[in-house]
Scaffold this motif. Structure first.
Motif, PDB file in Angstrom:
ATOM      1  N   ARG A 266     -10.524  -2.248   6.607  1.00  0.00           N
ATOM      2  CA  ARG A 266      -9.354  -1.371   6.747  1.00  0.00           C
ATOM      3  C   ARG A 266      -8.881  -0.928   5.084  1.00  0.00           C
ATOM      4  O   ARG A 266      -8.614  -0.155   4.894  1.00  0.00           O
ATOM      5  CB  ARG A 266      -8.317  -1.861   7.678  1.00  0.00           C
ATOM      6  N   LEU A 267      -8.884  -2.099   4.420  1.00  0.00           N
ATOM      7  CA  LEU A 267      -8.189  -2.029   2.987  1.00  0.00           C
ATOM      8  C   LEU A 267      -9.114  -1.368   2.428  1.00  0.00           C
ATOM      9  O   LEU A 267      -8.901  -0.360   1.336  1.00  0.00           O
ATOM     10  CB  LEU A 267      -8.301  -3.416   2.428  1.00  0.00           C
ATOM     11  N   LEU A 268     -10.519  -1.427   2.563  1.00  0.00           N
ATOM     12  CA  LEU A 268     -11.526  -0.485   1.550  1.00  0.00           C
ATOM     13  C   LEU A 268     -11.426   0.928   2.022  1.00  0.00           C
ATOM     14  O   LEU A 268     -11.613   1.781   1.012  1.00  0.00           O
ATOM     15  CB  LEU A 268     -12.887  -1.298   1.973  1.00  0.00           C
ATOM     16  N   ALA A 269     -11.338   1.163   3.248  1.00  0.00           N
ATOM     17  CA  ALA A 269     -11.172   2.464   3.868  1.00  0.00           C
ATOM     18  C   ALA A 269      -9.950   2.950   3.199  1.00  0.00           C
ATOM     19  O   ALA A 269      -9.762   4.238   2.802  1.00  0.00           O
ATOM     20  CB  ALA A 269     -10.916   2.670   5.340  1.00  0.00           C
ATOM     21  N   ILE A 270      -8.606   2.308   3.044  1.00  0.00           N
ATOM     22  CA  ILE A 270      -7.316   2.790   2.723  1.00  0.00           C
ATOM     23  C   ILE A 270      -7.644   3.073   1.078  1.00  0.00           C
ATOM     24  O   ILE A 270      -7.326   4.412   0.449  1.00  0.00           O
ATOM     25  CB  ILE A 270      -6.428   2.028   2.668  1.00  0.00           C
TER      26      ILE A 270
ATOM     27  N   ALA B  59       0.942  -1.285  -0.370  1.00  0.00           N
ATOM     28  CA  ALA B  59      -0.150  -0.009   0.068  1.00  0.00           C
ATOM     29  C   ALA B  59       0.896   1.325   0.134  1.00  0.00           C
ATOM     30  O   ALA B  59       0.530   2.294  -0.817  1.00  0.00           O
ATOM     31  CB  ALA B  59      -0.774   0.072   1.245  1.00  0.00           C
ATOM     32  N   ALA B  60       2.037   1.256   0.651  1.00  0.00           N
ATOM     33  CA  ALA B  60       2.905   2.339   0.628  1.00  0.00           C
ATOM     34  C   ALA B  60       3.356   2.431  -0.771  1.00  0.00           C
ATOM     35  O   ALA B  60       3.656   3.641  -1.044  1.00  0.00           O
ATOM     36  CB  ALA B  60       3.845   2.053   1.916  1.00  0.00           C
ATOM     37  N   GLY B  61       3.757   1.485  -1.373  1.00  0.00           N
ATOM     38  CA  GLY B  61       4.263   1.421  -2.644  1.00  0.00           C
ATOM     39  C   GLY B  61       3.136   2.208  -3.559  1.00  0.00           C
ATOM     40  O   GLY B  61       3.516   2.950  -4.526  1.00  0.00           O
ATOM     41  N   ALA B  62       2.031   2.007  -3.534  1.00  0.00           N
ATOM     42  CA  ALA B  62       0.749   2.463  -4.313  1.00  0.00           C
ATOM     43  C   ALA B  62       0.740   3.915  -3.973  1.00  0.00           C
ATOM     44  O   ALA B  62       0.509   4.683  -5.227  1.00  0.00           O
ATOM     45  CB  ALA B  62      -0.497   1.713  -3.611  1.00  0.00           C
ATOM     46  N   LEU B  63       1.056   4.387  -2.890  1.00  0.00           N
ATOM     47  CA  LEU B  63       1.284   5.995  -2.794  1.00  0.00           C
ATOM     48  C   LEU B  63       2.276   6.532  -3.765  1.00  0.00           C
ATOM     49  O   LEU B  63       1.911   7.479  -4.113  1.00  0.00           O
ATOM     50  CB  LEU B  63       1.405   6.227  -1.145  1.00  0.00           C
ATOM     51  N   GLU B  64       3.629   5.990  -3.907  1.00  0.00           N
ATOM     52  CA  GLU B  64       4.391   6.225  -4.547  1.00  0.00           C
ATOM     53  C   GLU B  64       3.913   6.139  -6.101  1.00  0.00           C
ATOM     54  O   GLU B  64       4.448   7.126  -6.857  1.00  0.00           O
ATOM     55  CB  GLU B  64       5.829   5.695  -4.280  1.00  0.00           C
TER      56      GLU B  64
ATOM     57  N   LEU C 119      -3.802  -2.210  -4.467  1.00  0.00           N
ATOM     58  CA  LEU C 119      -4.569  -2.019  -3.562  1.00  0.00           C
ATOM     59  C   LEU C 119      -5.570  -2.913  -3.408  1.00  0.00           C
ATOM     60  O   LEU C 119      -5.950  -3.208  -2.312  1.00  0.00           O
ATOM     61  CB  LEU C 119      -4.966  -0.737  -3.520  1.00  0.00           C
ATOM     62  N   SER C 120      -5.974  -3.535  -4.630  1.00  0.00           N
ATOM     63  CA  SER C 120      -7.320  -4.385  -4.638  1.00  0.00           C
ATOM     64  C   SER C 120      -6.779  -5.916  -4.635  1.00  0.00           C
ATOM     65  O   SER C 120      -7.584  -6.715  -4.990  1.00  0.00           O
ATOM     66  CB  SER C 120      -8.238  -3.907  -5.635  1.00  0.00           C
ATOM     67  N   ASP C 121      -5.475  -6.199  -4.631  1.00  0.00           N
ATOM     68  CA  ASP C 121      -4.865  -7.506  -4.707  1.00  0.00           C
ATOM     69  C   ASP C 121      -4.945  -8.295  -3.248  1.00  0.00           C
ATOM     70  O   ASP C 121      -3.941  -7.912  -2.696  1.00  0.00           O
ATOM     71  CB  ASP C 121      -3.688  -7.500  -5.561  1.00  0.00           C
ATOM     72  N   PRO C 122      -5.586  -9.095  -3.101  1.00  0.00           N
ATOM     73  CA  PRO C 122      -5.794  -9.816  -1.702  1.00  0.00           C
ATOM     74  C   PRO C 122      -4.569 -10.431  -1.398  1.00  0.00           C
ATOM     75  O   PRO C 122      -4.261 -10.868  -0.218  1.00  0.00           O
ATOM     76  CB  PRO C 122      -6.994 -10.568  -1.660  1.00  0.00           C
ATOM     77  N   ARG C 123      -3.900 -10.790  -2.407  1.00  0.00           N
ATOM     78  CA  ARG C 123      -2.402 -11.956  -2.321  1.00  0.00           C
ATOM     79  C   ARG C 123      -1.323 -10.903  -1.682  1.00  0.00           C
ATOM     80  O   ARG C 123      -0.726 -11.302  -0.899  1.00  0.00           O
ATOM     81  CB  ARG C 123      -2.209 -12.408  -3.522  1.00  0.00           C
TER      82      ARG C 123
END
Length: 296
Positions: free
Chosen positions: A138-142, A69-74, A125-129
């Motif tokens: 929490r993931l949905l909120a992110i 998720a941090a990588g997704a920010l970048e 962000l939507s990859d459960p793996r």
């Protein structure tokens, strides 16, 4: 604490996460993957993902599961830079000391590379793996947090007002809107992502949100100052470009010295917001101070 050592250590972790998220440059069609990786691995400091990690650490969380998720920010941040540099927007030739994406790959591929980075962020962000360590609510909120910060109520809205305000008489509400949306929205969201991941309580989340808001503002004030006072070899782009384009900036509105004073004042407020946190929040405190003392 040694904030530069902390940043270097966390940047290494983020870069490894990004390598895992973005396919090799030879992936078909290679033109877009080459352009995406050219911009993504151009030497960024990874401030946004590191803020997410530091916020989670401030709440005592282990952060290995946060790194995708941090990588997704970048990825989102890099997309915004690629598009901001385009001739139709800021028309910049240099970014991080290298020719901008569209200068190397052409405007069409640069647009598509930016699109690819943005959509890849939400793919990750939507990859459960990749994000199995984060509970679904929490993931949905992110995901919602980042979508809002990236869109018309965040970066996109700020960029629109920035473009429409070029060469016009400055007023404080417009200046603050640009700064808190174009730059501040994703920085605030970065901190909130770390807080969401760690399961922050209501008061903790509110405090970290306010910290992110203030740090985002301080970051943009510092950028405005560097545009006037920095060295091209350090900031990696042309000095004085904002002034030439008639952009709304803090030094343009307040003057250089008052802008410096306000940057310090904003950072002091950000640090004060963290008074309810223990030493685990020291990286956040030092990051706030680093933001206004950096040279690039």
């Amino acid at each position: 604490m040694d904030i530069r050592s902390y940043l270097a250590k966390k940047k290494e972790l983020v870069d490894k996460a990004l390598e895992a998220l973005v396919p090799p440059a030879k992936t078909f069609p290679p033109a877009v993957f080459e352009a995406m990786r050219y911009s993504l691995f151009a030497g960024g400091k990874r401030v946004r993902p590191i803020l997410a990690v530091a916020a989670a650490e401030a709440l005592g969380a282990k952060t290995a599961g946060l790194l995708p998720a941090a990588g997704a920010l970048e990825l989102i941040h890099t997309y915004s830079l690629v598009h901001d540099d385009l001739p139709a927007m800021d028309d910049d030739d240099l970014r991080r000391g290298r020719p901008t994406c569209h200068k190397v790959y052409g405007e069409a591929i640069a647009i598509l590379a930016g699109d690819g980075l943005l959509t890849m962020a939400f793919e990750a962000l939507s990859d459960p793996r990749r994000l199995k360590a984060i509970p679904a609510p929490r993931l949905l909120a992110i995901i919602r947090e980042l979508a809002t910060a990236s869109g018309v109520f965040g970066m996109v809205g700020g960029q629109v007002v920035d473009i429409q305000s070029e060469g016009k008489e400055m007023d404080l509400p417009t200046l603050e809107y640009i700064h808190t949306h174009k730059t501040g929205a994703l920085i605030r969201a970065s901190v909130r992502v770390g807080a969401l991941y760690a399961g922050a309580g209501e008061r903790q989340f509110a405090a970290l949100s306010r910290y992110g808001e203030l740090v985002g503002l301080a970051f943009q004030i510092a950028d405005d100052i560097l545009d006037l006072t920095g060295k091209e070899e350090e900031i990696g782009k042309d000095v004085g470009s904002d002034l030439e384009k008639g952009k709304m900036t803090f030094p343009g509105f307040y003057g250089l010295e008052e802008s410096r004073r306000r940057a310090v004042e904003v950072v002091d407020k950000a640090v004060a917001v963290l008074k309810g946190f223990d030493k685990k929040a020291d990286p956040l405190r030092e990051l706030a101070r680093y933001i206004i003392t950096r040279v690039n």
